[in-house]
Design a protein around this motif. Sequence first.
Motif, PDB file in Angstrom:
ATOM      1  N   SER A 178      31.624  45.308  52.638  1.00 43.65           N
ATOM      2  CA  SER A 178      32.635  45.790  51.740  1.00 43.65           C
ATOM      3  C   SER A 178      32.632  45.551  50.242  1.00 43.65           C
ATOM      4  O   SER A 178      31.403  44.628  49.690  1.00 43.65           O
ATOM      5  N   LYS A 179      32.938  46.879  49.712  1.00 45.09           N
ATOM      6  CA  LYS A 179      33.095  47.233  48.378  1.00 45.09           C
ATOM      7  C   LYS A 179      33.922  46.778  47.972  1.00 45.09           C
ATOM      8  O   LYS A 179      34.092  46.066  46.836  1.00 45.09           O
ATOM      9  N   ALA A 180      35.487  46.642  48.713  1.00 42.15           N
ATOM     10  CA  ALA A 180      36.619  46.311  47.893  1.00 42.15           C
ATOM     11  C   ALA A 180      36.349  44.429  48.712  1.00 42.15           C
ATOM     12  O   ALA A 180      36.413  44.270  49.807  1.00 42.15           O
ATOM     13  N   ALA A 181      37.752  43.692  47.459  1.00 47.76           N
ATOM     14  CA  ALA A 181      37.080  42.818  47.879  1.00 47.76           C
ATOM     15  C   ALA A 181      38.673  41.749  47.448  1.00 47.76           C
ATOM     16  O   ALA A 181      38.626  42.546  46.860  1.00 47.76           O
ATOM     17  N   TYR A 182      38.562  40.937  47.732  1.00 44.51           N
ATOM     18  CA  TYR A 182      39.633  39.808  46.349  1.00 44.51           C
ATOM     19  C   TYR A 182      39.088  39.161  45.083  1.00 44.51           C
ATOM     20  O   TYR A 182      38.153  38.815  44.506  1.00 44.51           O
ATOM     21  N   TRP A 183      39.746  39.584  43.954  1.00 47.91           N
ATOM     22  CA  TRP A 183      39.761  38.616  42.849  1.00 47.91           C
ATOM     23  C   TRP A 183      40.843  38.402  41.953  1.00 47.91           C
ATOM     24  O   TRP A 183      42.031  38.321  42.463  1.00 47.91           O
ATOM     25  N   PHE A 184      40.637  37.376  41.113  1.00 47.26           N
ATOM     26  CA  PHE A 184      41.224  36.783  40.025  1.00 47.26           C
ATOM     27  C   PHE A 184      40.655  36.983  38.855  1.00 47.26           C
ATOM     28  O   PHE A 184      40.455  37.001  37.951  1.00 47.26           O
ATOM     29  N   SER A 185      42.370  37.605  38.131  1.00 44.06           N
ATOM     30  CA  SER A 185      42.074  38.725  37.509  1.00 44.06           C
ATOM     31  C   SER A 185      42.765  37.862  36.113  1.00 44.06           C
ATOM     32  O   SER A 185      44.036  37.813  36.628  1.00 44.06           O
ATOM     33  N   THR A 186      42.727  37.811  34.497  1.00 42.49           N
ATOM     34  CA  THR A 186      43.668  36.999  33.704  1.00 42.49           C
ATOM     35  C   THR A 186      43.088  38.989  32.958  1.00 42.49           C
ATOM     36  O   THR A 186      42.374  38.893  32.650  1.00 42.49           O
ATOM     37  N   PRO A 187      44.909  38.505  31.699  1.00 41.31           N
ATOM     38  CA  PRO A 187      44.426  39.950  30.728  1.00 41.31           C
ATOM     39  C   PRO A 187      43.214  39.390  29.803  1.00 41.31           C
ATOM     40  O   PRO A 187      43.728  38.125  29.012  1.00 41.31           O
ATOM     41  N   ALA A 188      42.283  40.333  29.817  1.00 43.11           N
ATOM     42  CA  ALA A 188      41.450  40.432  28.646  1.00 43.11           C
ATOM     43  C   ALA A 188      41.765  39.715  27.135  1.00 43.11           C
ATOM     44  O   ALA A 188      41.034  39.035  26.582  1.00 43.11           O
ATOM     45  N   ASP A 189      42.824  40.308  26.530  1.00 41.11           N
ATOM     46  CA  ASP A 189      43.306  40.033  25.560  1.00 41.11           C
ATOM     47  C   ASP A 189      44.250  38.709  25.291  1.00 41.11           C
ATOM     48  O   ASP A 189      44.987  38.571  24.032  1.00 41.11           O
ATOM     49  N   ARG A 190      44.198  38.124  26.038  1.00 42.74           N
ATOM     50  CA  ARG A 190      44.995  36.547  26.480  1.00 42.74           C
ATOM     51  C   ARG A 190      44.475  35.570  25.943  1.00 42.74           C
ATOM     52  O   ARG A 190      43.843  35.485  26.614  1.00 42.74           O
TER      53      ARG A 190
END
Length: 304
Positions: A268-280
């Motif tokens: 799958s091209k869609a998956a689970y990610w863990f994201s944090t603000p790049a500017d913080r």
Amino acid sequence: MPLVHPSVPLPSMTALRVMLAIAERGSTTAAAESINLSQSAVSKQLLTLEDLLGAQVFTRKPSGMVPTELGRIYLEQAQVAMKAMEEAAFRAARLQSDSHTLRLKVLPILGDRWLLPRFSDFNQKHPDIDVRYTTFSTDNPAAQPDAVFRFGRGPFPGEDSIYLFGKDVRLVCSPAYLARLGPLETIEDAARGIIIEHPGTPLHWADLVNGYGKPDLEPQGVMRFDYYTLVLRAAISGQGMALVPPQLIEDELRAGNLVNPGGIRYGSKAAYWFSTPADRKPTLALKAFQRWLMKQVEEPVVAT
């Protein structure tokens, strides 16, 4: 160079809070209750404000206090000012790298099926970190999450995104359904069955057959649920086949309540990610959680 002309009268932040509360509640008594001030303190702030501006901010009517034209001008800007100050306080608090509070936004199915069953381990290792989960978005700066669990085609703009899992998607069903369907070794065999889908995710039959180079192959039928938990429940109860990342159904695979017949799967091209603000700048609590999270992802998935 001064930002504001010295002759321009500027209300205090307390006066702005009082003005907003009166506009919302319609009286000084109700406003006082909403902002934890006495009624006399609210009235005094209002009088001081009107003396400063040289005109009434509210008109007193039997139905309540109604903003004047001058009052509407200041109310509009007061809302902007208060929101800006809330944002400033929020960003200032984020600068404290020793914060022990961690706010995380998590997708319900990911939290229920994968994250929360593991979370006691993090709690035991970091009892000093107060983790607060939410599944909702908010415009309140003070409640903005430190990190977000996302499902989609990452990485995401403006965020530092770490891939968790989900690109490996498997066709699964219950042993009882497989027994009724008969031998299932190929994608053509799978087309004899019912596929169970969530219309809001990209985990669909079309993606599976495209992966096998047979885009025109249709299943016997399709059953759709608006909640992914119901997709899994329907598959477990023997109503059809579902396309699922194995990490979300490890217990069922381990117990044999779901099987992956013929090893049928796709990328799958869609998956689970863990994201944090790049500017913080990440806090120590966030760094600890992220280290723990990556160790959980490294755990092998039960074989099917």
